[in-house]
Design a protein around this motif. Structure first.
Motif, PDB file in Angstrom:
ATOM      1  N   LEU A   9      40.571 -10.645  84.758  1.00 22.28           N
ATOM      2  CA  LEU A   9      41.740  -9.913  85.222  1.00 22.28           C
ATOM      3  C   LEU A   9      41.492  -8.408  85.167  1.00 22.28           C
ATOM      4  O   LEU A   9      41.778  -7.683  86.128  1.00 22.28           O
ATOM      5  N   ALA A  10      40.936  -7.922  84.049  1.00 22.99           N
ATOM      6  CA  ALA A  10      40.646  -6.491  83.925  1.00 22.99           C
ATOM      7  C   ALA A  10      39.588  -6.061  84.942  1.00 22.99           C
ATOM      8  O   ALA A  10      39.706  -5.002  85.572  1.00 22.99           O
ATOM      9  N   GLY A  11      38.565  -6.891  85.138  1.00 21.90           N
ATOM     10  CA  GLY A  11      37.523  -6.547  86.105  1.00 21.90           C
ATOM     11  C   GLY A  11      38.047  -6.467  87.526  1.00 21.90           C
ATOM     12  O   GLY A  11      37.613  -5.615  88.313  1.00 21.90           O
ATOM     13  N   SER A  12      38.993  -7.342  87.867  1.00 20.89           N
ATOM     14  CA  SER A  12      39.574  -7.310  89.211  1.00 20.89           C
ATOM     15  C   SER A  12      40.336  -6.015  89.441  1.00 20.89           C
ATOM     16  O   SER A  12      40.240  -5.409  90.522  1.00 20.89           O
ATOM     17  N   PHE A  13      41.083  -5.549  88.437  1.00 20.93           N
ATOM     18  CA  PHE A  13      41.816  -4.295  88.574  1.00 20.93           C
ATOM     19  C   PHE A  13      40.860  -3.111  88.720  1.00 20.93           C
ATOM     20  O   PHE A  13      41.086  -2.213  89.536  1.00 20.93           O
ATOM     21  N   LEU A  14      39.803  -3.086  87.915  1.00 22.08           N
ATOM     22  CA  LEU A  14      38.856  -1.979  87.993  1.00 22.08           C
ATOM     23  C   LEU A  14      38.130  -1.964  89.340  1.00 22.08           C
ATOM     24  O   LEU A  14      37.876  -0.891  89.903  1.00 22.08           O
ATOM     25  N   MET A  15      37.810  -3.126  89.858  1.00 25.63           N
ATOM     26  CA  MET A  15      37.188  -3.176  91.183  1.00 25.63           C
ATOM     27  C   MET A  15      38.168  -2.746  92.269  1.00 25.63           C
ATOM     28  O   MET A  15      37.777  -2.151  93.278  1.00 25.63           O
ATOM     29  N   PHE A  16      39.445  -3.028  92.063  1.00 25.72           N
ATOM     30  CA  PHE A  16      40.470  -2.573  93.005  1.00 25.72           C
ATOM     31  C   PHE A  16      40.491  -1.045  93.061  1.00 25.72           C
ATOM     32  O   PHE A  16      40.553  -0.445  94.147  1.00 25.72           O
ATOM     33  N   LEU A  17      40.404  -0.376  91.897  1.00 24.14           N
ATOM     34  CA  LEU A  17      40.344   1.082  91.874  1.00 24.14           C
ATOM     35  C   LEU A  17      39.073   1.586  92.557  1.00 24.14           C
ATOM     36  O   LEU A  17      39.095   2.604  93.261  1.00 24.14           O
ATOM     37  N   ALA A  18      37.962   0.883  92.351  1.00 20.90           N
ATOM     38  CA  ALA A  18      36.710   1.291  92.979  1.00 20.90           C
ATOM     39  C   ALA A  18      36.795   1.177  94.504  1.00 20.90           C
ATOM     40  O   ALA A  18      36.325   2.057  95.230  1.00 20.90           O
ATOM     41  N   VAL A  19      37.391   0.094  94.988  1.00 22.31           N
ATOM     42  CA  VAL A  19      37.541  -0.083  96.433  1.00 22.31           C
ATOM     43  C   VAL A  19      38.423   1.018  97.011  1.00 22.31           C
ATOM     44  O   VAL A  19      38.126   1.582  98.077  1.00 22.31           O
ATOM     45  N   VAL A  30      53.491   5.384  83.628  1.00 29.41           N
ATOM     46  CA  VAL A  30      54.821   5.454  84.232  1.00 29.41           C
ATOM     47  C   VAL A  30      55.346   4.062  84.566  1.00 29.41           C
ATOM     48  O   VAL A  30      56.516   3.754  84.353  1.00 29.41           O
ATOM     49  N   SER A  31      54.476   3.194  85.071  1.00 28.05           N
ATOM     50  CA  SER A  31      54.878   1.829  85.406  1.00 28.05           C
ATOM     51  C   SER A  31      55.314   1.068  84.160  1.00 28.05           C
ATOM     52  O   SER A  31      56.277   0.290  84.198  1.00 28.05           O
ATOM     53  N   ALA A  32      54.601   1.299  83.053  1.00 30.28           N
ATOM     54  CA  ALA A  32      54.990   0.636  81.803  1.00 30.28           C
ATOM     55  C   ALA A  32      56.332   1.153  81.302  1.00 30.28           C
ATOM     56  O   ALA A  32      57.172   0.380  80.821  1.00 30.28           O
ATOM     57  N   ILE A  33      56.552   2.466  81.409  1.00 24.80           N
ATOM     58  CA  ILE A  33      57.806   3.052  80.906  1.00 24.80           C
ATOM     59  C   ILE A  33      58.991   2.620  81.763  1.00 24.80           C
ATOM     60  O   ILE A  33      60.057   2.277  81.244  1.00 24.80           O
ATOM     61  N   MET A  34      58.808   2.615  83.092  1.00 25.78           N
ATOM     62  CA  MET A  34      59.912   2.326  83.996  1.00 25.78           C
ATOM     63  C   MET A  34      60.001   0.851  84.392  1.00 25.78           C
ATOM     64  O   MET A  34      60.773   0.498  85.273  1.00 25.78           O
ATOM     65  N   SER A  35      59.202   0.017  83.739  1.00 21.37           N
ATOM     66  CA  SER A  35      59.226  -1.436  83.993  1.00 21.37           C
ATOM     67  C   SER A  35      58.976  -1.756  85.462  1.00 21.37           C
ATOM     68  O   SER A  35      59.666  -2.588  86.057  1.00 21.37           O
ATOM     69  N   LEU A  36      57.985  -1.091  86.035  1.00 22.03           N
ATOM     70  CA  LEU A  36      57.653  -1.335  87.436  1.00 22.03           C
ATOM     71  C   LEU A  36      56.723  -2.551  87.533  1.00 22.03           C
ATOM     72  O   LEU A  36      55.722  -2.622  86.809  1.00 22.03           O
ATOM     73  N   PRO A  37      57.026  -3.496  88.404  1.00 17.70           N
ATOM     74  CA  PRO A  37      56.182  -4.698  88.526  1.00 17.70           C
ATOM     75  C   PRO A  37      54.920  -4.435  89.329  1.00 17.70           C
ATOM     76  O   PRO A  37      54.651  -5.081  90.353  1.00 17.70           O
ATOM     77  N   THR A  38      54.118  -3.477  88.868  1.00 17.87           N
ATOM     78  CA  THR A  38      52.863  -3.139  89.531  1.00 17.87           C
ATOM     79  C   THR A  38      51.706  -3.616  88.662  1.00 17.87           C
ATOM     80  O   THR A  38      51.893  -4.270  87.636  1.00 17.87           O
ATOM     81  N   THR A  39      50.501  -3.267  89.074  1.00 17.79           N
ATOM     82  CA  THR A  39      49.329  -3.720  88.336  1.00 17.79           C
ATOM     83  C   THR A  39      49.076  -2.909  87.069  1.00 17.79           C
ATOM     84  O   THR A  39      48.256  -3.322  86.240  1.00 17.79           O
ATOM     85  N   GLY A  40      49.743  -1.761  86.897  1.00 15.36           N
ATOM     86  CA  GLY A  40      49.487  -0.897  85.753  1.00 15.36           C
ATOM     87  C   GLY A  40      49.704  -1.562  84.408  1.00 15.36           C
ATOM     88  O   GLY A  40      48.778  -1.646  83.585  1.00 15.36           O
ATOM     89  N   PRO A  41      50.920  -2.047  84.109  1.00 14.30           N
ATOM     90  CA  PRO A  41      51.144  -2.705  82.815  1.00 14.30           C
ATOM     91  C   PRO A  41      50.246  -3.922  82.600  1.00 14.30           C
ATOM     92  O   PRO A  41      49.788  -4.178  81.485  1.00 14.30           O
ATOM     93  N   MET A  42      49.970  -4.666  83.663  1.00 15.70           N
ATOM     94  CA  MET A  42      49.102  -5.833  83.531  1.00 15.70           C
ATOM     95  C   MET A  42      47.666  -5.411  83.220  1.00 15.70           C
ATOM     96  O   MET A  42      46.952  -6.104  82.482  1.00 15.70           O
ATOM     97  N   LEU A  43      47.222  -4.273  83.758  1.00 16.48           N
ATOM     98  CA  LEU A  43      45.893  -3.771  83.447  1.00 16.48           C
ATOM     99  C   LEU A  43      45.783  -3.421  81.966  1.00 16.48           C
ATOM    100  O   LEU A  43      44.800  -3.776  81.301  1.00 16.48           O
ATOM    101  N   LEU A  44      46.787  -2.742  81.417  1.00 11.58           N
ATOM    102  CA  LEU A  44      46.779  -2.423  79.996  1.00 11.58           C
ATOM    103  C   LEU A  44      46.729  -3.685  79.148  1.00 11.58           C
ATOM    104  O   LEU A  44      45.982  -3.774  78.168  1.00 11.58           O
ATOM    105  N   SER A  45      47.531  -4.674  79.509  1.00 16.88           N
ATOM    106  CA  SER A  45      47.559  -5.930  78.760  1.00 16.88           C
ATOM    107  C   SER A  45      46.216  -6.648  78.821  1.00 16.88           C
ATOM    108  O   SER A  45      45.736  -7.170  77.811  1.00 16.88           O
TER     109      SER A  45
END
Length: 331
Positions: A294-304, A270-285
């Motif tokens: 960068l990817a590891g930091s996002f995954l650890m954020f979800l774990a926390v 949804v963030s990618a579709i709606m151009s939301l400046p969240t971590t979602g599109p950056m995680l995909l990239s």
């Protein structure tokens, strides 16, 4: 209670340690890395010193060391607030994430709040007036919300907003406020732009929670202790809120730990579709480009988020339900 909290926090830290090992291992599994891709691109451009540049970067960030040492360097950096270096953006991960992490937290906190504030009144209402016209109508809308993917709803809203009203519902604030300091005007713009993405991301979770709450309450209202309460002359409102609802709350309190990461992971597309400046599109990239830190930091954020949500739900369950023991034989 203090002993219980200490035990839960110790378990949480141990769980995060195991998850960090798994995240680091999974990130290392694909063949090659971002720097290997950089070598190929530099060679294709005719760069003669490509390997020397990449060798310098490998030595600078310790990527030429054994994997256990790389893991220890990465984890020790987390403890110190250093999340590593983003090769794709050429900056430290903490700088790259910046406001994106803050906006992600706001978006998902408001979404979870929306889910609970909407689903509980509606679920209680349809359970108290079950098998009526309102119950059937809201149940149908709930099933419709469950069957509609949130990214499809986002596309529909974007289309109708542009074709019928000539406006864009993308982004989380007006473009004039991008990169500016936080002011009252910027906060107001953020609040106004939060409405559509919160509804889009939270609609399926709201529909699911309404159906579960309705089913749980209907089941509770048919149990013998409710029949006994009615026989003693207690009012329906008191029976519903003091007895039935309290007994039906446990699954929804325990859902807090699962709901936070589900909302975050479900909002990526949804963030990618709606151009939301969240971590979602950056995680995909970062996953596509194998930007490991960068990817590891996002995954650890979800774990926390997951383990903190579990801790909050355990504490809330211990406070709400006296049947749950939180110590050695103490209620």
């Amino acid at each position: 209670m203090i002993r219980y909290l200490a035990g839960r926090i110790a378990t949480m830290l141990g769980t995060l340690a195991v998850i960090s090992v798994l995240v680091f291992t999974i990130i290392q599994l694909p063949p090659g890395d971002y720097l290997s891709t950089t070598i190929a691109e530099l060679r294709a451009e005719g760069e003669t010193q490509a390997e020397e540049k990449v060798a310098f970067l490998r030595d600078l960030y310790g990527l030429d060391k054994p994997l256990p040492l790389q893991y220890l360097t990465w984890v020790s950096g987390f403890v110190q607030g250093d999340f590593g270096y983003s090769f794709e953006y050429g900056r430290p991960v903490a700088e790259v994430i910046g406001d994106r992490l803050f906006l992600t937290l706001i978006l998902n906190f408001v979404t979870v709040l929306f889910i609970y504030l909407v689903s509980f009144p509606v679920g209680i209402y349809v359970a108290a007036r079950r098998y009526g016209q309102v119950d059937y109508t809201l149940s149908f809308l709930g099933y419709l919300g469950l069957a509609t993917p949130n990214f499809l709803l986002a596309l529909i809203l974007l289309y109708f907003a542009n074709t019928l009203f000539g406006i864009s519902v993308g982004g989380l604030m007006d473009p004039d406020y991008t990169g500016e300091a936080w002011t009252a005007g910027k906060m107001g713009s953020l609040a106004a732009h939060l409405v559509v993405p919160v509804v889009v991301i939270g609609i399926s979770g709201t529909a699911a929670m309404i159906q579960r709450l309705r089913a749980n309450l209907i089941d509770e209202l048919q149990k013998p202790y409710i029949v006994t309460a009615r026989a003693k002359g207690l009012g329906e409102r008191r029976i519903l809120f003091k007895y039935a609802l309290r007994s039906a709350l446990n699954p929804f309190i325990s859902d807090i730990g699962d709901l936070l990461p589900q909302v975050v992971s479900g909002s990526v597309i949804v963030s990618a579709i709606m151009s939301l400046p969240t971590t979602g599109p950056m995680l995909l990239s970062s996953l596509r480009s194998q930007d490991m830190y960068l990817a590891g930091s996002f995954l650890m954020f979800l774990a926390v988020l997951t383990v903190v949500g579990m801790l909050v739900s355990d504490i809330a369950l211990a406070l709400i339900d006296p049947r749950i023991r939180i110590g050695r034989g103490t209620a």
